[in-house]
Design a protein around this motif. Structure first.
Motif, PDB file in Angstrom:
ATOM      1  N   TRP A  63      28.814 -33.278 -70.072  1.00 29.06           N
ATOM      2  CA  TRP A  63      29.882 -33.207 -69.058  1.00 29.06           C
ATOM      3  C   TRP A  63      31.061 -33.860 -69.751  1.00 29.06           C
ATOM      4  O   TRP A  63      31.038 -35.058 -70.042  1.00 29.06           O
ATOM      5  CB  TRP A  63      29.456 -33.960 -67.802  1.00 29.06           C
ATOM      6  CG  TRP A  63      30.525 -34.339 -66.830  1.00 29.06           C
ATOM      7  CD1 TRP A  63      30.964 -35.607 -66.562  1.00 29.06           C
ATOM      8  CD2 TRP A  63      31.254 -33.484 -65.942  1.00 29.06           C
ATOM      9  NE1 TRP A  63      31.918 -35.583 -65.591  1.00 29.06           N
ATOM     10  CE2 TRP A  63      32.121 -34.288 -65.189  1.00 29.06           C
ATOM     11  CE3 TRP A  63      31.263 -32.116 -65.736  1.00 29.06           C
ATOM     12  CZ2 TRP A  63      32.985 -33.780 -64.228  1.00 29.06           C
ATOM     13  CZ3 TRP A  63      32.130 -31.599 -64.785  1.00 29.06           C
ATOM     14  CH2 TRP A  63      32.969 -32.422 -64.037  1.00 29.06           C
ATOM     15  N   LEU A  64      32.075 -33.080 -70.080  1.00 27.81           N
ATOM     16  CA  LEU A  64      33.104 -33.512 -71.014  1.00 27.81           C
ATOM     17  C   LEU A  64      34.524 -33.446 -70.440  1.00 27.81           C
ATOM     18  O   LEU A  64      35.438 -32.915 -71.071  1.00 27.81           O
ATOM     19  CB  LEU A  64      33.008 -32.654 -72.280  1.00 27.81           C
ATOM     20  CG  LEU A  64      31.610 -32.567 -72.899  1.00 27.81           C
ATOM     21  CD1 LEU A  64      31.562 -31.490 -73.969  1.00 27.81           C
ATOM     22  CD2 LEU A  64      31.182 -33.917 -73.432  1.00 27.81           C
ATOM     23  N   PRO A  65      34.758 -34.023 -69.271  1.00 24.33           N
ATOM     24  CA  PRO A  65      36.092 -33.915 -68.672  1.00 24.33           C
ATOM     25  C   PRO A  65      37.171 -34.655 -69.457  1.00 24.33           C
ATOM     26  O   PRO A  65      38.352 -34.332 -69.336  1.00 24.33           O
ATOM     27  CB  PRO A  65      35.901 -34.523 -67.281  1.00 24.33           C
ATOM     28  CG  PRO A  65      34.777 -35.482 -67.450  1.00 24.33           C
ATOM     29  CD  PRO A  65      33.859 -34.830 -68.451  1.00 24.33           C
ATOM     30  N   GLU A  66      36.791 -35.630 -70.254  1.00 22.87           N
ATOM     31  CA  GLU A  66      37.773 -36.418 -70.998  1.00 22.87           C
ATOM     32  C   GLU A  66      37.708 -36.193 -72.506  1.00 22.87           C
ATOM     33  O   GLU A  66      38.322 -36.930 -73.268  1.00 22.87           O
ATOM     34  CB  GLU A  66      37.591 -37.912 -70.683  1.00 22.87           C
ATOM     35  CG  GLU A  66      37.724 -38.241 -69.208  1.00 22.87           C
ATOM     36  CD  GLU A  66      39.070 -37.837 -68.615  1.00 22.87           C
ATOM     37  OE1 GLU A  66      40.096 -37.885 -69.330  1.00 22.87           O
ATOM     38  OE2 GLU A  66      39.104 -37.450 -67.435  1.00 22.87           O
ATOM     39  N   ASP A  67      36.979 -35.178 -72.944  1.00 23.65           N
ATOM     40  CA  ASP A  67      36.880 -34.874 -74.364  1.00 23.65           C
ATOM     41  C   ASP A  67      38.054 -33.987 -74.775  1.00 23.65           C
ATOM     42  O   ASP A  67      38.189 -32.878 -74.256  1.00 23.65           O
ATOM     43  CB  ASP A  67      35.552 -34.165 -74.639  1.00 23.65           C
ATOM     44  CG  ASP A  67      35.353 -33.845 -76.093  1.00 23.65           C
ATOM     45  OD1 ASP A  67      35.908 -32.814 -76.545  1.00 23.65           O
ATOM     46  OD2 ASP A  67      34.653 -34.602 -76.775  1.00 23.65           O
ATOM     47  N   PRO A  68      38.909 -34.448 -75.699  1.00 34.00           N
ATOM     48  CA  PRO A  68      40.085 -33.652 -76.068  1.00 34.00           C
ATOM     49  C   PRO A  68      39.745 -32.266 -76.630  1.00 34.00           C
ATOM     50  O   PRO A  68      40.427 -31.295 -76.324  1.00 34.00           O
ATOM     51  CB  PRO A  68      40.780 -34.499 -77.139  1.00 34.00           C
ATOM     52  CG  PRO A  68      40.272 -35.888 -76.935  1.00 34.00           C
ATOM     53  CD  PRO A  68      38.888 -35.745 -76.375  1.00 34.00           C
ATOM     54  N   ALA A  70      37.048 -30.389 -75.965  1.00 36.77           N
ATOM     55  CA  ALA A  70      36.582 -29.543 -74.858  1.00 36.77           C
ATOM     56  C   ALA A  70      37.762 -29.131 -73.982  1.00 36.77           C
ATOM     57  O   ALA A  70      37.871 -27.966 -73.582  1.00 36.77           O
ATOM     58  CB  ALA A  70      35.529 -30.282 -74.039  1.00 36.77           C
ATOM     59  N   ARG A  71      38.626 -30.071 -73.696  1.00 38.33           N
ATOM     60  CA  ARG A  71      39.793 -29.775 -72.849  1.00 38.33           C
ATOM     61  C   ARG A  71      40.670 -28.703 -73.501  1.00 38.33           C
ATOM     62  O   ARG A  71      41.157 -27.800 -72.834  1.00 38.33           O
ATOM     63  CB  ARG A  71      40.601 -31.041 -72.615  1.00 38.33           C
ATOM     64  CG  ARG A  71      41.706 -30.833 -71.602  1.00 38.33           C
ATOM     65  CD  ARG A  71      42.457 -32.077 -71.332  1.00 38.33           C
ATOM     66  NE  ARG A  71      41.549 -33.112 -70.859  1.00 38.33           N
ATOM     67  CZ  ARG A  71      41.913 -34.356 -70.629  1.00 38.33           C
ATOM     68  NH1 ARG A  71      43.139 -34.726 -70.819  1.00 38.33           N
ATOM     69  NH2 ARG A  71      41.048 -35.235 -70.201  1.00 38.33           N
ATOM     70  N   ILE A  75      36.943 -26.080 -71.446  1.00 34.80           N
ATOM     71  CA  ILE A  75      35.584 -26.236 -70.915  1.00 34.80           C
ATOM     72  C   ILE A  75      35.356 -27.666 -70.454  1.00 34.80           C
ATOM     73  O   ILE A  75      36.044 -28.597 -70.854  1.00 34.80           O
ATOM     74  CB  ILE A  75      34.503 -25.844 -71.947  1.00 34.80           C
ATOM     75  CG1 ILE A  75      34.528 -26.772 -73.160  1.00 34.80           C
ATOM     76  CG2 ILE A  75      34.677 -24.421 -72.386  1.00 34.80           C
ATOM     77  CD1 ILE A  75      33.191 -27.288 -73.504  1.00 34.80           C
ATOM     78  N   VAL A  76      34.371 -27.828 -69.598  1.00 33.00           N
ATOM     79  CA  VAL A  76      33.973 -29.170 -69.164  1.00 33.00           C
ATOM     80  C   VAL A  76      32.470 -29.366 -69.314  1.00 33.00           C
ATOM     81  O   VAL A  76      32.005 -30.470 -69.476  1.00 33.00           O
ATOM     82  CB  VAL A  76      34.451 -29.458 -67.730  1.00 33.00           C
ATOM     83  CG1 VAL A  76      33.655 -28.685 -66.708  1.00 33.00           C
ATOM     84  CG2 VAL A  76      34.447 -30.939 -67.436  1.00 33.00           C
ATOM     85  N   TRP A  77      31.692 -28.286 -69.277  1.00 36.43           N
ATOM     86  CA  TRP A  77      30.244 -28.346 -69.468  1.00 36.43           C
ATOM     87  C   TRP A  77      29.874 -27.677 -70.776  1.00 36.43           C
ATOM     88  O   TRP A  77      30.355 -26.587 -71.072  1.00 36.43           O
ATOM     89  CB  TRP A  77      29.509 -27.597 -68.354  1.00 36.43           C
ATOM     90  CG  TRP A  77      29.551 -28.247 -67.030  1.00 36.43           C
ATOM     91  CD1 TRP A  77      30.318 -27.870 -65.961  1.00 36.43           C
ATOM     92  CD2 TRP A  77      28.791 -29.371 -66.591  1.00 36.43           C
ATOM     93  NE1 TRP A  77      30.079 -28.702 -64.903  1.00 36.43           N
ATOM     94  CE2 TRP A  77      29.146 -29.638 -65.265  1.00 36.43           C
ATOM     95  CE3 TRP A  77      27.849 -30.183 -67.211  1.00 36.43           C
ATOM     96  CZ2 TRP A  77      28.581 -30.664 -64.539  1.00 36.43           C
ATOM     97  CZ3 TRP A  77      27.294 -31.213 -66.480  1.00 36.43           C
ATOM     98  CH2 TRP A  77      27.657 -31.449 -65.159  1.00 36.43           C
ATOM     99  N   GLN A  78      28.992 -28.302 -71.526  1.00 35.37           N
ATOM    100  CA  GLN A  78      28.464 -27.676 -72.730  1.00 35.37           C
ATOM    101  C   GLN A  78      26.948 -27.831 -72.721  1.00 35.37           C
ATOM    102  O   GLN A  78      26.426 -28.926 -72.499  1.00 35.37           O
ATOM    103  CB  GLN A  78      29.035 -28.336 -73.979  1.00 35.37           C
ATOM    104  CG  GLN A  78      28.571 -27.656 -75.258  1.00 35.37           C
ATOM    105  CD  GLN A  78      29.131 -28.323 -76.481  1.00 35.37           C
ATOM    106  OE1 GLN A  78      28.702 -29.405 -76.829  1.00 35.37           O
ATOM    107  NE2 GLN A  78      30.109 -27.678 -77.107  1.00 35.37           N
ATOM    108  N   VAL A  79      26.261 -26.731 -72.969  1.00 36.66           N
ATOM    109  CA  VAL A  79      24.801 -26.722 -73.071  1.00 36.66           C
ATOM    110  C   VAL A  79      24.471 -26.194 -74.466  1.00 36.66           C
ATOM    111  O   VAL A  79      24.969 -25.130 -74.856  1.00 36.66           O
ATOM    112  CB  VAL A  79      24.166 -25.788 -72.005  1.00 36.66           C
ATOM    113  CG1 VAL A  79      22.659 -25.744 -72.154  1.00 36.66           C
ATOM    114  CG2 VAL A  79      24.578 -26.218 -70.602  1.00 36.66           C
TER     115      VAL A  79
END
Length: 114
Positions: A63-68, A70-71, A75-79
């Motif tokens: 769950w990556l809401p604060e990952d630069p 990913a942003r 995206i916010v979810w990575q599997v």
């Protein structure tokens, strides 16, 4: 799409009033509850990102809401999954994907691995 669509026959006929599609609340709650119940290791970073690993270490959920990075990709979810046999694969979901939908995807994935 018309009512003779084979998919509709497979899932049953439902009126428009019966459908209650999930909407996003921008929360990781349903996914985290599922992963914790399944015994996954869950770690929260100081930046409020959350990382989870399956008990066998072959699957990762972020769950990556604060990952630069990913942003930047939206995206916010990575599997990510590394099967015993076959190539590794990944699935990503954007911020507008309801967490209940991500939890459903993960639940189905885990069920098919058993």
């Amino acid at each position: 799409m018309n009512t003779s669509d084979p998919l509709l026959s497979a899932v049953g006929r439902t009126s428009k009033e019966d459908l209650n599609w999930p909407t996003t609340d921008h929360s990781a709650g349903p996914v985290l509850e599922l992963l914790i119940d399944l015994g996954w290791a869950v770690v929260e970073t100081p930046e409020a990102n959350i990382h989870a690993a399956s008990p066998d270490g072959r699957a990762y959920v972020g769950w990556l809401p604060e990952d630069p990075s990913a942003r930047k990709r939206g995206i916010v979810w990575q599997v990510r999954v590394q099967p015993i046999k076959g190539a590794a694969w990944a699935q990503e979901f954007d911020i507008n994907t309801p967490s209940e939908t991500v939890a459903g995807f993960l639940g189905s994935l885990v069920m098919h691995c058993s």
